[in-house]
Write a protein that holds these residues in place. Structure first.
Motif, PDB file in Angstrom:
ATOM      1  N   LEU A  54      65.817 107.539  70.703  1.00  0.00           N
ATOM      2  CA  LEU A  54      66.287 108.907  70.938  1.00  0.00           C
ATOM      3  C   LEU A  54      67.206 109.363  69.813  1.00  0.00           C
ATOM      4  O   LEU A  54      67.096 110.492  69.321  1.00  0.00           O
ATOM      5  N   ASP A  57      65.472 110.510  66.842  1.00  0.00           N
ATOM      6  CA  ASP A  57      64.625 111.689  67.102  1.00  0.00           C
ATOM      7  C   ASP A  57      63.131 111.347  67.089  1.00  0.00           C
ATOM      8  O   ASP A  57      62.304 112.203  66.792  1.00  0.00           O
ATOM      9  N   CYS A  60      61.980 112.045  72.964  1.00  0.00           N
ATOM     10  CA  CYS A  60      62.805 112.987  73.722  1.00  0.00           C
ATOM     11  C   CYS A  60      62.693 112.579  75.186  1.00  0.00           C
ATOM     12  O   CYS A  60      61.803 111.801  75.569  1.00  0.00           O
ATOM     13  N   SER A  73      59.018 112.929  70.459  1.00  0.00           N
ATOM     14  CA  SER A  73      59.749 114.182  70.220  1.00  0.00           C
ATOM     15  C   SER A  73      58.849 115.235  69.576  1.00  0.00           C
ATOM     16  O   SER A  73      59.056 116.426  69.754  1.00  0.00           O
ATOM     17  N   ASN A  74      57.849 114.779  68.826  1.00  0.00           N
ATOM     18  CA  ASN A  74      56.859 115.698  68.249  1.00  0.00           C
ATOM     19  C   ASN A  74      55.579 114.923  67.957  1.00  0.00           C
ATOM     20  O   ASN A  74      55.569 113.690  67.926  1.00  0.00           O
TER      21      ASN A  74
END
Length: 226
Positions: A54, A57, A60, A73-74
């Motif tokens: 986390l 990044d 999430c 996260s993406n």
């Protein structure tokens, strides 16, 4: 940049964190308990590893009721992991029949939210051969003929372009060592084929089953023989 790369490589290279990330390639969100079981570690240990992912990044977390769900996260995280997996050496094969049997995960699977494996690569090859998409310096673009094809196929390109994500890109397939389609177009193609019952997701696996209807439609639209 070098220092940041070393830190990221070290972060992903930990066996427990690598197991967490591989599990999340499924495309679904998982609880810490589910990830602990998948990584074969304790709840206390998984919490520490999730915290590091986390902070970097890479993940999430979303809260629903009493539970917290973790996901990438993406989507670029998924693309990077799939590309890393392609570095794993292929097993040595001394004899190979023309009708090689593919394990389900290599034959047809999801790569996060798009189609991968032998079928995913074959679909991409077909779109290139039909000039529906074109390869420009290892970057995919939709041709003018392709715009009409996607419209007839039932995919709204204007809506796809409005999404806050990559529109269309090649993604290196770890089992085939060649590109399949990723981005919003890849996701829309997979969603349509599942909605039309060409493909079916398997429980607790990224492997995808091609239905009898799917065999006919893949041959009709993409000249793919399953």
């Amino acid at each position: 940049m070098e220092d940041q790369f070393i830190k990221m490589a070290s972060l992903i290279g930990d066996p427990t964190r690598a197991s967490i990330l591989w599990t999340l390639l499924d495309g679904r969100a998982f609880t810490a308990t589910e990830l602990a079981v998948s990584a074969n570690t304790s709840p206390q240990n998984i919490s520490m590893h999730l915290g590091k992912l986390l902070d970097a990044d890479l993940l999430c977390v979303e809260k629903q009721g009493r539970h917290k769900y973790y996901r990438f996260s993406n989507k670029e995280v998924a693309y990077a992991l799939e590309a890393m997996a392609s570095l794993v050496p292929k097993p040595k094969v001394f004899s190979k029949s023309k009708t090689e049997n593919y394990p389900p995960i290599k034959f047809c699977r999801t790569c996060y939210d798009h189609l991968a494996g032998k079928i995913g690569v074959a679909l991409t090859d077909s779109l290139l051969e039909q000039k529906i998409i074109v390869d420009k310096n290892n970057s995919f673009e939709i041709s003018s003929e392709g715009e009409k094809w996607f419209s007839d196929f039932g995919i709204n390109l204007e809506e796809a372009q409005k999404q806050k994500r990559i529109f269309l890109k090649p993604c290196l397939d770890w089992s085939e060592r060649r590109n399949h389609i990723a981005g919003s177009i890849g996701a829309l193609l997979l969603n349509k084929m599942i909605a039309e019952d060409w493909l079916r997701k398997n429980k607790n696996s990224r492997a995808i089953t091609v239905t009898s209807k799917g065999e006919k439609e893949l041959l009709k639209y993409f000249k793919i023989v399953v």
